[in-house]
Design a protein around this motif. Structure first.
Motif, PDB file in Angstrom:
ATOM      1  N   GLU A   1       0.700  -1.159   0.104  1.00 24.92           N
ATOM      2  CA  GLU A   1       0.430  -0.178   0.154  1.00 24.92           C
ATOM      3  C   GLU A   1       0.651   1.049  -0.024  1.00 24.92           C
ATOM      4  N   PHE A   2       2.211   1.186   0.419  1.00 27.62           N
ATOM      5  CA  PHE A   2       3.155   2.488   0.608  1.00 27.62           C
ATOM      6  C   PHE A   2       3.510   2.789  -0.785  1.00 27.62           C
ATOM      7  N   TYR A   3       4.140   1.893  -1.950  1.00 29.60           N
ATOM      8  CA  TYR A   3       4.684   2.139  -2.788  1.00 29.60           C
ATOM      9  C   TYR A   3       2.842   2.287  -3.511  1.00 29.60           C
ATOM     10  N   GLN A   4       1.893   1.091  -3.348  1.00 31.15           N
ATOM     11  CA  GLN A   4       0.530   2.195  -4.153  1.00 31.15           C
ATOM     12  C   GLN A   4       0.568   3.642  -4.017  1.00 31.15           C
ATOM     13  N   GLU A   5       0.452   4.508  -3.047  1.00 29.79           N
ATOM     14  CA  GLU A   5      -0.189   5.573  -2.725  1.00 29.79           C
ATOM     15  C   GLU A   5       1.447   6.488  -3.051  1.00 29.79           C
ATOM     16  N   LEU A   6       2.614   6.495  -2.617  1.00 32.00           N
ATOM     17  CA  LEU A   6       3.223   6.638  -3.969  1.00 32.00           C
ATOM     18  C   LEU A   6       3.574   6.917  -5.330  1.00 32.00           C
ATOM     19  N   TRP A   7       3.043   5.813  -5.967  1.00 29.49           N
ATOM     20  CA  TRP A   7       2.802   5.647  -7.419  1.00 29.49           C
ATOM     21  C   TRP A   7       1.636   6.471  -7.828  1.00 29.49           C
ATOM     22  N   ASN A   8       0.427   6.402  -7.192  1.00 26.86           N
ATOM     23  CA  ASN A   8      -0.713   7.422  -7.604  1.00 26.86           C
ATOM     24  C   ASN A   8      -0.418   8.342  -7.671  1.00 26.86           C
ATOM     25  N   ALA A   9       0.333   8.714  -6.840  1.00 30.71           N
ATOM     26  CA  ALA A   9       0.579  10.315  -6.362  1.00 30.71           C
ATOM     27  C   ALA A   9       1.234  11.120  -7.852  1.00 30.71           C
ATOM     28  N   ILE A  10       2.224  10.085  -8.204  1.00 32.34           N
ATOM     29  CA  ILE A  10       3.359  10.368  -9.313  1.00 32.34           C
ATOM     30  C   ILE A  10       2.692   9.854 -10.161  1.00 32.34           C
ATOM     31  N   GLY A  11       1.495   9.539 -10.350  1.00 30.14           N
ATOM     32  CA  GLY A  11       1.311   8.817 -11.526  1.00 30.14           C
ATOM     33  C   GLY A  11      -0.187   9.842 -11.782  1.00 30.14           C
ATOM     34  N   GLY A  12      -0.872  10.729 -10.787  1.00 32.00           N
ATOM     35  CA  GLY A  12      -1.878  12.073 -10.801  1.00 32.00           C
ATOM     36  C   GLY A  12      -0.948  13.390 -11.122  1.00 32.00           C
ATOM     37  N   GLY A  13       0.191  13.505 -11.358  1.00 29.36           N
ATOM     38  CA  GLY A  13       1.631  14.418 -11.856  1.00 29.36           C
ATOM     39  C   GLY A  13       1.485  14.641 -10.677  1.00 29.36           C
ATOM     40  N   ARG A  14       1.471  14.327  -9.138  1.00 27.82           N
ATOM     41  CA  ARG A  14       2.050  15.016  -8.313  1.00 27.82           C
ATOM     42  C   ARG A  14       3.287  14.514  -7.685  1.00 27.82           C
ATOM     43  N   VAL A  15       3.919  15.808  -6.914  1.00 25.58           N
ATOM     44  CA  VAL A  15       5.072  15.589  -6.292  1.00 25.58           C
ATOM     45  C   VAL A  15       5.218  14.443  -5.114  1.00 25.58           C
ATOM     46  N   TRP A  16       5.778  13.507  -5.021  1.00 20.49           N
ATOM     47  CA  TRP A  16       5.876  12.210  -3.160  1.00 20.49           C
ATOM     48  C   TRP A  16       6.922  12.110  -2.687  1.00 20.49           C
ATOM     49  N   GLN A  17       6.554  12.726  -1.117  1.00 21.11           N
ATOM     50  CA  GLN A  17       7.706  13.262  -0.581  1.00 21.11           C
ATOM     51  C   GLN A  17       7.413  12.406   0.512  1.00 21.11           C
ATOM     52  N   GLY A  18       8.457  11.765   0.954  1.00 18.07           N
ATOM     53  CA  GLY A  18       8.839  10.861   1.918  1.00 18.07           C
ATOM     54  C   GLY A  18       9.810   9.680   2.519  1.00 18.07           C
ATOM     55  N   GLU A  19       9.759   8.909   3.019  1.00 15.67           N
ATOM     56  CA  GLU A  19      11.303   8.581   3.998  1.00 15.67           C
ATOM     57  C   GLU A  19      10.878   7.094   3.303  1.00 15.67           C
ATOM     58  N   LEU A  20      11.869   6.574   2.796  1.00 15.78           N
ATOM     59  CA  LEU A  20      12.078   4.869   2.349  1.00 15.78           C
ATOM     60  C   LEU A  20      13.234   3.970   2.964  1.00 15.78           C
ATOM     61  N   VAL A  21      12.634   2.856   3.389  1.00 14.87           N
ATOM     62  CA  VAL A  21      13.949   1.999   4.504  1.00 14.87           C
ATOM     63  C   VAL A  21      14.491   0.972   2.125  1.00 14.87           C
ATOM     64  N   ASN A  22      15.975   1.025   1.730  1.00 17.73           N
ATOM     65  CA  ASN A  22      16.268   0.473   0.676  1.00 17.73           C
ATOM     66  C   ASN A  22      17.082   0.302   1.347  1.00 17.73           C
TER      67      ASN A  22
END
Length: 104
Positions: A67-88
């Motif tokens: 769900e975290f990645y779904q939110e991220l991709w929804n924002a980007i796909g909607g033309g919005r900037v996504w900002q947050g913290e990732l654990v990579n």
């Protein structure tokens, strides 16, 4: 808009991106990595040659839910900037936290 006469400006921009202390990743519409700067290499352990052409999922640690990645991709796909913290995950398998801003 850039003009052909702006080559000096382009060279300065390219140098600024390459020398940035922040990791910069540029992907294509297909999501494949097209460019990484030296800060990305220092942070992740992946060379430019290893990263280019790959999906950014090579960094996925598996610590965020789907769900975290779904939110991220929804924002980007909607033309919005996504900002947050990732654990990579680095190339060597070690985990790191990254404050990230992704622009579509």
């Amino acid at each position: 808009m850039w003009r052909e006469s702006d080559n000096v400006d382009r060279a300065g921009l390219a140098a600024a991106v390459e020398q940035s202390a922040d990791a910069i990743v540029i992907t294509g519409i297909d999501g494949a990595i097209r460019y990484v700067n030296s800060a990305f290499t220092a942070m992740t352990g992946y060379s430019s040659e290893e990263a280019v052409g790959q999906d950014p999922r090579i960094l996925n640690s598996g610590r965020q839910p789907k769900e975290f990645y779904q939110e991220l991709w929804n924002a980007i796909g909607g033309g919005r900037v996504w900002q947050g913290e990732l654990v990579n995950r680095r190339k060597d398998g070690s985990i790191y936290e990254e404050e990230m801003r992704i622009a579509p």
